[in-house]
Design an enzyme around this catalytic site. Structure first.
Site, PDB file in Angstrom:
ATOM      1  N   ARG A 106      -5.895  10.033   8.308  1.00 22.06           N
ATOM      2  CA  ARG A 106      -5.568  10.789   9.509  1.00 22.06           C
ATOM      3  C   ARG A 106      -4.970  12.142   9.167  1.00 22.06           C
ATOM      4  O   ARG A 106      -4.498  12.365   8.046  1.00 22.06           O
ATOM      5  CB  ARG A 106      -4.602  10.003  10.400  1.00 22.06           C
TER       6      ARG A 106
ATOM      7  N   ARG B 202       0.870  -1.169   0.000  1.00 20.18           N
ATOM      8  CA  ARG B 202       0.000   0.000   0.000  1.00 20.18           C
ATOM      9  C   ARG B 202       0.905   1.217   0.000  1.00 20.18           C
ATOM     10  O   ARG B 202       1.948   1.242   0.656  1.00 20.18           O
ATOM     11  CB  ARG B 202      -0.919   0.028   1.230  1.00 20.18           C
TER      12      ARG B 202
ATOM     13  N   GLU C  53      -3.087  12.371   5.371  1.00 20.30           N
ATOM     14  CA  GLU C  53      -2.508  11.133   4.854  1.00 20.30           C
ATOM     15  C   GLU C  53      -3.562  10.380   4.044  1.00 20.30           C
ATOM     16  O   GLU C  53      -4.590   9.982   4.581  1.00 20.30           O
ATOM     17  CB  GLU C  53      -2.042  10.274   6.038  1.00 20.30           C
TER      18      GLU C  53
END
Length: 369
Positions: free
Chosen positions: A281, A250, A301
């Site tokens: 976040r 990821r 993020e």
């Protein structure tokens, strides 16, 4: 110049190995494809604030040897990681603890909380958990799973919770105390003045030469011929030309903003756990060091699907990828002059203290002391 080692990558694994090799009188060439040292722990100063460029990094460990080791390079503050979760404007404490249970259910005692979780687990008819969703419900119940786990986790991994392995959620602490400390480790903190200084000191020896913006794969054959030993911290599948297939990761995108206000969110880390918010976040960096600067810096993020060329952050350690990695690991064992290390070289989620520990183990094996 004749070198004893080529170290590929200036993250913690490569930098610790370089430092220890130089201490033993070895000459080391260190290269990194980025334009700065320190890998993902790199911090840079903006308006007097140490900004974690690649996501929040909180150092924590129970290992006194590791703690003493890293403290020789920086002084650490007393920062305690206490993130909060924002679910559509509702604020909950993380890790899941009595504050979380009280706000959600009105329970006051640990026994009441355990009974509520058990009631929801039974209602979901879960025996032995076979996926992340079942594991989460068995740990914290259906309500917390739906509000604080499902949306965040599916954003983070880009897959449905029912398609993710159960072990991922086991990293999340669940406590029946009113304690908002995310980590139970004995030692915890943030280096005063940021992380970059740690790597600068590790690589400061006259026996270490550092070259930035140097991609190993642009001169791979030359490097293999020129150096007697290589410490490689890049992607192991790329090293072997993806011959067994491409390992999955990821990736992340960061959106950093300087704001003309003193305090944006009141906490260093706020997780957004609903499915609709595109980021997972927001980090407000000044709170890592109890900052009082007139301005603040925040970073949103965004998780994203990894494609070749993107930065790989989180290995997808499912059955398929672990099987592929095993083939690469067996092949790597046939190259005694190359040491594979770090998250990418070992295809493993490492915290910082674990990377340092793994590097020191490699040093002991290499130098037999």
């Amino acid at each position: 110049m004749k070198y004893d080692y080529l170290v590929v990558g200036t993250g913690l694994f490569g930098s610790v190995f370089s430092y220890e090799a130089a201490k033993r009188g070895k000459r080391v060439k260190v290269i990194d494809k980025r334009n700065h040292i320190a890998g993902n722990i790199y911090t840079e100063e903006i308006e007097g604030i140490q900004v974690h460029k690649y996501g929040a990094h909180i150092f924590h460990t129970n290992n006194r040897e590791i703690w003493d080791y890293v403290n020789q390079f920086a002084e650490f503050n007393r920062y305690t990681n206490s993130p909060v979760a924002n679910y559509k404007g509702e604020i909950y404490n993380l890790p899941f603890n009595m504050n979380t249970f009280n706000k959600l259910w009105g329970v006051v005692t640990p026994q009441e909380a355990k009974e509520k979780i058990e009631e929801q687990r039974k209602a979901a008819h879960i025996g032995k958990p076979t996926n992340l969703e079942e594991q989460a419900i068995s740990l914290v119940g259906t309500d917390i799973y739906k509000k604080l786990v499902k949306g965040y986790t599916e954003k983070q991994w880009g897959r449905k919770a029912t398609d993710l392995p159960a072990f991922i959620i086991k990293r999340l602490p669940v406590r029946f105390t009113y304690d908002n400390n995310y980590f139970n480790d004995k030692y915890q903190g943030i280096p005063i003045g940021g992380y970059t200084q740690i790597v600068e000191k590790m690589l400061s020896s006259e026996l270490i030469d550092v070259e930035l913006e140097a991609d190993f794969f642009n001169k791979k054959e030359e490097y293999l011929e020129s150096f007697p030993k290589i410490i490689y911290t890049g992607m192991i599948d790329q090293f072997f030309d993806y011959q067994f297939g491409t390992l999955e990761y990821r990736s992340l995108e960061f959106e950093t903003s300087l704001l003309d206000e003193e305090n944006y969110q009141g906490n260093a880390v706020v997780n957004y756990t609903d499915a609709e918010t595109p980021y997972t976040r927001i980090i407000e960096h000044k709170h890592f060091e109890f900052g009082t600067q007139p301005k603040t810096v925040i970073t949103k993020e965004y998780p994203k699907t990894w494609e070749k060329g993107d930065e790989p952050y989180y290995p997808m350690n499912d059955e398929k990828n672990n099987r592929i990695f095993k083939q690469y690991r067996e092949l790597a064992d046939k190259f005694p002059n190359i040491i594979f290390g770090g998250r990418l070289g070992m295809y493993k989620y490492y915290d910082m203290h674990q990377v340092i520990g793994a590097a020191l183990t490699a040093v002991k094996q290499e130098f037999k002391n």
